[in-house]
Scaffold this active site. Structure first.
Site, PDB file in Angstrom:
ATOM      1  N   GLU A 274       1.005  -1.189   0.111  1.00  0.00           N
ATOM      2  CA  GLU A 274       0.105   0.194   0.043  1.00  0.00           C
ATOM      3  C   GLU A 274       0.911   1.240   0.041  1.00  0.00           C
ATOM      4  OE1 GLU A 274      -2.948  -0.533  -0.606  1.00  0.00           O
ATOM      5  OE2 GLU A 274      -2.911  -2.381  -0.290  1.00  0.00           O
ATOM      6  N   GLU A 303      -0.478  -0.661 -10.034  1.00  0.00           N
ATOM      7  CA  GLU A 303      -0.017  -1.977  -9.245  1.00  0.00           C
ATOM      8  C   GLU A 303       1.392  -2.326  -9.242  1.00  0.00           C
ATOM      9  OE1 GLU A 303      -2.333  -3.543  -7.509  1.00  0.00           O
ATOM     10  OE2 GLU A 303      -1.316  -5.596  -7.089  1.00  0.00           O
TER      11      GLU A 303
END
Lengths: 511, 511
Positions: A274, A303
């Site tokens: 994250e 991503e």
């Protein structure tokens, strides 16, 4: 400037202001959702849904107003926008394509899809808990029909219906190219995993499955996020049940992680993941916040930033050479005797398993490949939902080598399809591929990254990513961005090389 | 129903929907502010201010749109709205009065005031830190001029300028009546405080100024809030630097408290205070959320609900007879030997002091009286800001018996005037008066409340308040509500009786 150009500049400014204002509302809705997922009292759910829907509706109305259409029309031939890679050009290109996309979708279809998504997630949750696929099938059929209609309305001449859906998450991605890349990847991964499972040297993970104090996990998570460059003056780290990253303003990025008392990697790699997303968000140009030059290029690129820090940096020997002493200070009783090599091996254990979100790095992409093939077949009408559970189980057995004993651990494990996120899964693997390729390119330019990581010097890599990825915003497509940053179009080779290198150390594989 | 009445019913529904939608946005802005005050990263401040301003602007536009004006016009003679105490009647009465109020204020005045308020609070903060009144004076002058203009535009024939400002917080309040009530109160309080300070029996507070673990304070705070009836399924308790209560939806009320390591009452009575506000918010009728029947009657009535639980319940011997064993379990080392009587005495110590927010219950209202008199003089032009610091210090010396050694501990202690909250202070004392009067009325009806409290039975009192106050919403003015609930117009007598009774026990005063 000519009179017309002055007018166009003013029109452009007015158009941008509309989208900046819309961003104020959409980040507000994001704040409501962040709150919902971090601690909103249960009683608040119903009204919260009404608030979010109302805000999202206002945003949609602003972005698709006739005035926006007229302004886009006026700016179509504007000289300043000719270069689609310039800030102005990219802004107009994406705003126009989003606008036309929205206009192709009747609002009753959008509303039916939104409503089916909310309902679908509820039904999915109940079906998964009851381990009952039949419960889920009707709403899945409904969602597939809605998404098929959506794809048909959106598709251009050169696109399949599935590609039209994929385009929302990964603009410009082609199913045929993906199929080819994924096939290469699959062959190499299957071979790698076979070698790993044949290796006489297996990994004992008992070290990281002891009981770990939550407060210490929180402190260590904060520490590593800060070490790699996450700015806590402009963000924070919280706890949630399903980790995510959300941006509530140009200088307010929230990352959320999960703490498992009996499995240390969850918080460590969840936080690095994250925080990687967070570095991307914090690295964008603030003056373009809410507009394409200040947005992410694609979900795959997003991503790539999380996977790069989680895996390409976070799972290396160099990273643990740096952080093992600190980790041991945080967990003196459980990890007091652990060595760097033991931890590194534990954090790189490979074990084919049923559940995607718990999968190791080697098998993870195989989970994605299964979904990518099945969802194309579902949308294309080549697979009926009657046959889906068996098709799922067969694919798992064939691709990963394990057969789900139940629907809950098989076809019902992911929320995505119930939420209408069809065409989303491939972005996870695209991210993995891009992460490895970007890391290699950074290494080529910066030199010995391993030594830097071993010393805790993360800034050179961070700055390289900021320059080549974060600050580019959406002025490039994902493909363009990767090609410019790495000198090559996206391929599976860097990821495979990286995995072979790391697992070679851990499992003593032959080169 | 006649055709006209059917139309009027539809118009009414449409009008209400506008205000329900506006409430979705204003509670969203409240959520942003809650987040800002509980943990937003510092970097987020600037954009957050833009978001909140944008949302408040949308709300203002919705509530003052010409369509609202037309609908209110259409509904002026509607039979269903004849009774101003009915839900429909009260809704139209307040929406119309708010609408006309807003329309009297040019938006440039509203914007200048909002901007001066933001700037003013910053200047105030700096001036207080620098202990420099001169720094604050120019912005105070500016704000007074803006509020004077506001009051002049709003005032009706029967109102003074100050009353027009007061009306925003305490609808219908009359300065003359307040002056009379406050004068009575002042005389009685001054006499009471003299008796207390003359008493040979003084209070040793060393018991509650030890070091108290924050986690235990948090647990105990949660426990007492829940015990008096705060519903944690529909609300939560968090930490902040300046405690408050905010409602983010019909079933989502947030209360916030503060934990002082060396002064236990801060969290206990802060929590009871905010939970009292929270019970009011949670007790309102959900189906009228965002409309007058689902709103608070006035700020004074809101304050009455917090003060009632904080003081009339929370500082009694009966309350501590019930909670002392639990409190001692939470703080076994510091309070293990404490008795009920010791704690009760500590929680009722009286000491004239300089700072309002730290004042005890006996002297608190004197702090308000000083502000009430000074702000009337400032708005009326009878006092210049040049003379304010001396006037403030003189008033403190005369009314409370202490003279501020500095502006920071004197005239600069409150944020209110810098924020444009002129006419707000009296609501604090009105709340104290109403709390005592409501408590007496509840006792008259319910019987021996002390015994119930001693047993931890808070529900009868809570339900009585829900019926007579919470569920009334804004279908009554504060005066009407108090008169109906207690059989008497508001007076100072119940508060004085209550204080004499409690301090009589603590300080052995003669009756």
């Amino acid at each position: 400037m000519s009179h017309a150009a002055t007018n166009q500049a003013a029109t452009f400014e007015s158009l941008c202001q509309t989208f900046r204002d819309a961003a104020k509302l959409s980040t507000t809705a994001d704040t409501l959702e962040w709150d919902e997922r971090t601690g909103m009292p249960r009683g608040g759910a119903e009204y919260r849904a009404e608030q979010v829907a109302y805000l999202r509706g206002l945003v949609h109305d602003m972005q698709t107003s006739p005035r926006v259409g007229e302004q886009l029309q006026t700016l179509q031939d504007w000289d300043a926008a000719k270069d689609p890679h310039s800030d102005i050009g990219a802004t107009l290109k994406w705003l126009a394509s989003d606008y036309h996309r929205q206009c192709k979708l009747p609002s009753e279809l959008v509303q039916r899809t939104a409503s089916c998504s909310v309902r679908g997630q509820g039904v999915w949750d109940a079906a998964r808990k009851a381990d009952d696929y039949k419960l889920f099938q009707p709403v899945l059929n409904e969602m597939l029909a809605l998404k098929r209609e959506t794809g048909e309305r959106l598709q251009t001449e050169s696109q399949t219906v599935y590609e039209a859906l994929l385009d929302e998450f990964e603009p410009g991605a082609k199913a045929a190219a993906l199929t080819k890349t994924f096939a290469d990847l699959r062959a190499d991964l299957v071979e790698l995993i076979r070698e790993i499972s044949d290796s006489p040297r297996q990994v004992d993970t008992s070290l990281i499955t002891q009981t770990f104090d939550k407060a210490s996990q929180q402190k260590f998570s904060h520490l590593i996020a800060e070490a790699i460059g996450f700015d806590f003056e402009r963000g924070r780290l919280d706890e949630t049940s399903h980790p995510f990253c959300t941006t509530l303003g140009p200088s307010d990025c929230r990352i959320l992680t999960r703490y498992e008392s009996n499995f240390l990697p969850t918080s460590i790699f969840g936080t690095l993941h994250e925080a990687g997303h967070g570095l991307y968000e914090q690295g964008m140009r603030e003056d373009w916040f809410g507009l394409p030059p200040g947005s992410y290029a694609s979900l795959g690129i997003h991503e790539s930033q999380s996977r790069l820090w989680e895996n390409l940096v976070g799972r290396t020997l160099a990273f643990w050479e740096h952080f093992t002493p600190t980790l041991k200070e945080h967990f003196p009783t459980t990890l007091g005797d652990a060595t760097v090599e033991q931890l590194h091996r534990c954090f790189n254990a490979v074990q084919p398993s049923l559940i995607r979100v718990e999968a190791d790095e080697a098998t993870y992409n195989l989970h994605i490949i299964v979904r990518f093939e099945l969802e194309q077949a579902l949308i294309g009408g080549d697979l009926s939902t009657d046959d889906l559970p068996v098709a799922w189980s067969d694919a798992y057995e064939e691709v990963i080598g394990v057969r789900p004993p139940s629907a809950a651990d098989g076809v019902l494990q992911d929320v995505h399809w119930s939420a209408g996120l069809i065409g989303y899964f491939p972005t996870y693997t695209l991210g993995n591929l891009a992460a490895a390729q970007l890391y290699d390119a950074a290494k080529d330019e910066l030199g010995d990254l391993d030594t830097m990581v071993r010393r805790g010097e993360f800034s050179p890599l961070h700055q390289w990513l900021k320059k080549h990825v974060h600050q580019q915003g959406r002025t490039r497509t994902a493909d363009e961005l990767i090609t410019e940053a790495t000198g090559q179009p996206l391929s599976a080779a860097p990821l495979i090389r990286s995995l072979r290198n790391r697992y070679g150390q851990v499992y003593d594989l032959n080169d």
